[in-house]
Scaffold this motif. Structure first.
Motif, PDB file in Angstrom:
ATOM      1  N   GLU A 161       0.810  -1.223   0.000  1.00 55.97           N
ATOM      2  CA  GLU A 161       0.000   0.000   0.000  1.00 55.97           C
ATOM      3  C   GLU A 161       0.839   1.267   0.000  1.00 55.97           C
ATOM      4  N   SER A 162       2.107   1.177   0.362  1.00 52.66           N
ATOM      5  CA  SER A 162       2.952   2.366   0.370  1.00 52.66           C
ATOM      6  C   SER A 162       3.629   2.612  -0.983  1.00 52.66           C
ATOM      7  N   HIS A 163       3.481   1.684  -1.913  1.00 54.77           N
ATOM      8  CA  HIS A 163       4.144   1.839  -3.219  1.00 54.77           C
ATOM      9  C   HIS A 163       3.555   3.026  -3.982  1.00 54.77           C
ATOM     10  N   GLN A 164       4.420   3.897  -4.411  1.00 54.67           N
ATOM     11  CA  GLN A 164       4.026   5.054  -5.201  1.00 54.67           C
ATOM     12  C   GLN A 164       4.448   4.823  -6.648  1.00 54.67           C
ATOM     13  N   VAL A 165       3.508   4.858  -7.547  1.00 52.12           N
ATOM     14  CA  VAL A 165       3.797   4.667  -8.956  1.00 52.12           C
ATOM     15  C   VAL A 165       4.462   5.925  -9.494  1.00 52.12           C
ATOM     16  N   ASN A 166       5.569   5.739 -10.180  1.00 54.36           N
ATOM     17  CA  ASN A 166       6.302   6.839 -10.783  1.00 54.36           C
ATOM     18  C   ASN A 166       5.800   7.016 -12.210  1.00 54.36           C
ATOM     19  N   ARG A 167       4.986   8.041 -12.434  1.00 55.92           N
ATOM     20  CA  ARG A 167       4.377   8.229 -13.758  1.00 55.92           C
ATOM     21  C   ARG A 167       5.411   8.554 -14.832  1.00 55.92           C
TER      22      ARG A 167
END
Length: 188
Positions: A161-167
């Motif tokens: 849940e802490s994973h941030q997608v790098n656009r």
């Protein structure tokens, strides 16, 4: 109504959500809800179909847009949808409840996997592919492209849940996949 159903399913889970819960959240009676949908499964299918309409790219494309740019736009739009928090919550729900509610996975597979990539498939049919890919069905190529671009981050988002997608990284991956799979020419 369908957005309320999606939110309620996402919060409570499919099995734990009742038609009463959805009707109450929508401010209507269960009887009224059953006039609209025969069952919770039918409501879930309608919710997915509504969600899927967000993936219809060809309609939004401009006639003057080169098909390579249309494909790039379509893939970036998929990223917008797939990595939204409500979509990730829906995917987690389906994975978590696949054994308890086997029909749920069947509905998801039927709706999403059989027609969710139609916009990309349509672009692939109009693009000159690299010679090693020309004999493959357009759907297979679309699935390969989508998998190459999204699978790593999608899996990470599903389990962390802490994973941030790098656009920026996703957009770069889209550009690389298009370059690897497609022959870019002035006619595309």
């Amino acid at each position: 109504m369908l957005a309320i159903a999606k939110r309620t399913f996402g919060e409570k889970g499919f099995a734990a959500t009742t038609m009463d819960d959805i009707a109450s959240a929508a401010g209507m009676s269960k009887k009224t809800l059953y006039k609209l949908f025969d069952s919770k499964s039918d409501l879930f299918r309608a919710m997915l179909m509504n969600n899927l309409q967000r993936f219809q790219f060809g309609v939004a494309s401009r006639p003057d847009m080169p098909v390579i740019d249309e494909l790039r736009h379509a893939m970036r739009y998929i990223a917008d949808v797939v990595f939204s928090s409500d979509e990730i919550a829906l995917h987690r729900l389906i994975v978590a409840e696949r054994k308890q509610s086997p029909a749920l996975a069947g509905i998801f597979t039927d709706v999403i996997f059989k027609s969710g990539d139609n916009g990309v498939v349509d672009c692939i049919k109009r693009i000159k592919l690299k010679s090693t890919l020309e004999d493959l069905p357009a759907r297979t190529v679309a699935e390969m492209m989508i998998g190459a671009v999204f699978s790593h981050d999608h899996f990470r988002a599903m389990v962390d849940e802490s994973h941030q997608v790098n656009r920026r990284a996703i957009n770069k991956r889209i550009d690389v996949v298009i370059a690897v799979f497609c022959e870019e020419s002035p006619n595309t």
